[in-house]
Design an enzyme around this catalytic site. Structure first.
Site, short mmCIF file in Angstrom:
data_model
loop_
_atom_site.label_atom_id
_atom_site.label_comp_id
_atom_site.label_asym_id
_atom_site.label_seq_id
_atom_site.Cartn_x
_atom_site.Cartn_y
_atom_site.Cartn_z
N LYS A 206 0.83 -1.21 0.00
CA LYS A 206 0.00 0.00 0.00
C LYS A 206 0.87 1.26 0.00
CE LYS A 206 -3.24 2.96 0.40
NZ LYS A 206 -4.14 3.30 -0.68
N ALA A 254 1.49 18.21 -14.02
CA ALA A 254 2.13 19.19 -13.15
C ALA A 254 1.04 20.07 -12.55
CB ALA A 254 3.11 20.03 -13.97
N CYS A 262 -4.09 10.94 2.03
CA CYS A 262 -3.24 9.75 1.85
C CYS A 262 -1.80 10.06 1.46
CB CYS A 262 -3.87 8.82 0.84
SG CYS A 262 -5.42 8.11 1.46
#
Ligand SMILES: NC(=O)c1ccc[n+]([C@@H]2O[C@H](COP(=O)([O-])OP(=O)(O)OC[C@H]3O[C@@H](n4cnc5c(N)ncnc54)[C@H](O)[C@@H]3O)[C@@H](O)[C@H]2O)c1
Length: 436
Positions: A206, A254, A262
């Site tokens: 993860k 960009a 997260c």
């Protein structure tokens, strides 16, 4: 489902959609009250319908009662928050509290699944916490601990959960693997998506996924800064490299920095895990530093245009959420931009289609921050427009009107939404990221 936030509520609702009986537990009585009254405490496209359907079918329930939740199911998902601790590591207090609750109240076999994003070694801690609680009760009950990290994206969470690319299962005993296979069978009728591995590898997978995605973004952001200096256009460069199948187009935009609940915390936590293990993660340290700097790029451009003293200046800000299709403002670039503009004496009128209630919660009665009814309303009395989130409704604005309303016609675009020729043709000074 222990924890009924972005991950817990989506997972619980989608598991119910496949015919399972699900009880979602949360310690936040407000969240559970909203759900019991038929509302949804977060903005997540399509989630309301899945919740409504499964509540009506009697398969999805909500509670604040820990004992009821432990009694309810053999399968106990832990989907609580793992915010960064002061030293950057993932704070496991909620995960371990949830594990202790299970150990304190279980009366039969349980499979306890870490769905929260947790550092390598957490399953061992969860196992020990449950064992400790059972020992206190003088009981010797069987249980399994599984790592099943979640890869859903806010804004597309229901689809991601219903049609996963892969389902990572870290488990070491056959009984738990059998139950996981049965639980996830409906989500992989087309082909097997279960990637079964040892628990530690699953935990690291993860972090590796989020760290890789954050790396791509920081890499492109740094190249964008270089492109500006060299007179190149990062958008053309993106297309030029994305067409290479070894590279691909995803996560190469960009912009003004990544945020959310997260990437920032997971990159930090992985760096800390590395440091604890005596492994300096040089690439990720650079990814984090580049992102912190990138969140200042819009403010730097504003200062270059208007000077360091922005007293008396007023800015329109489009987008508060850390990305479109969510009301999540955790680590959002908008927060940095707003605070930095305030620090220099400016005021802000913000507009976001769904995150304004969240901004009000975060900024409280801040007198320097006003909320607009729509994007154009935010421009009234503003010196310039700053775009922070790439909501669809910002993608084709009336540039002539923007030019007419803004005091000085400057648009700072943190998400490169437009072909530069279009705002420029309307007489706007258009300042995107990495496009000379
Ligand atoms: N949000 C995402 O897009 C996403 C994606 C993948 C993984 N994750 C990971 O999943 C985990 C949860 O993230 P989230 O965004 O859903 O968090 P969140 O803050 O939205 O939800 C967590 C919920 O857990 C509840 N809670 C805390 N302790 C509890 C306990 N002991 N018992 C019951 N409920 C409890 C909180 O009240 C909160 O409602 C984190 O580890 C995160 O890194 C998040």
């Amino acid at each position: 489902m222990v924890g009924t936030g972005y991950v817990g509520l989506v997972s619980g609702a989608c598991l119910a959609e496949m015919g399972n009986d699900v009880l979602c537990l949360d310690l936040d009585p407000n969240k559970i009250r909203i759900l019991k009254e038929g509302g949804i405490p977060i903005h997540e496209p399509g989630l309301d319908k899945v919740v409504e359907r499964n509540v009506a079918a009697g398969r999805l329930h909500f509670t604040t009662d820990v004992e009821e939740a432990v009694r309810f199911g053999t399968i106990q998902f832990i989907a609580v928050g793992t915010p960064p601790d002061e030293d950057g590591s993932a704070d496991l207090k909620y995960v371990l509290a949830a594990a202790r609750n299970i150990g304190r109240l279980m009366t039969d076999y349980k499979v306890i699944i870490d769905k929260s994003t947790v550092p390598v070694g957490t399953a061992d801690k969860v196992r020990a916490a449950v064992a400790d609680e059972l020992a206190k009760r003088g009981l010797d009950l069987e249980y399994s601990v599984v790592s099943n990290p979640e890869f859903l994206k806010e804004g597309a969470a229901v689809d991601d959960f219903m049609k996963p690319d892969r389902i990572v299962i870290g488990a070491e005993d056959e009984r738990a693997i059998y139950l996981m296979r049965a639980l996830y069978a409906p989500f992989q009728r087309n082909h097997d998506k279960l990637v079964v591995m040892d628990v530690r590898s699953a935990e690291l997978t993860k972090y590796a996924a989020n760290a890789m995605l954050a790396t791509r973004i920081s890499f492109m952001n740094e190249l964008a800064l270089l492109a500006e200096k060299l007179g190149a256009d990062i958008e053309l460069v993106r297309q030029g490299i994305g067409s290479d199948p070894r590279i691909g187009y995803h996560f190469l935009y960009a912009g003004c920095g990544y945020g959310g609940s997260c990437f920032p915390k997971d990159v930090k936590a992985l760096i800390k895990s590395g440091a604890d293990a005596g492994q300096d993660l040089k690439v990720l340290n650079a990814v984090e530093a580049a992102n912190d700097a990138q969140k200042m790029v819009l403010v730097d451009k504003v200062v270059k245009q208007f000077g360091a003293d922005l007293s008396g200046k007023h800015f329109a800000l489009w987008g508060l959420a850390f990305k479109p299709n969510t009301d999540d403002m955790r680590e959002a670039t908008s927060r940095v931009v707003i605070e930095e503009l305030f620090k220099r004496g400016a005021t802000v009128s913000a507009y976001d289609p769904v995150a304004m209630h969240e901004a009000k919660r975060i900024f409280g009665d801040e007198p320097r921050l006003a909320y607009a009814k729509n994007p154009m309303d935010a421009l009234e009395g503003a010196d310039a427009l700053v775009i922070v989130t790439e909501w669809k409704e910002f993608r084709s604005p009336d540039f002539e009107r923007i030019k007419a309303v803004l005091r000085s016609p400057v648009v700072f675009d943190g998400r490169n939404l437009y072909d530069p020729a279009m705002p420029r043709a309307a007489g706007l000074t258009y300042q995107p990221i990495g496009r000379a």
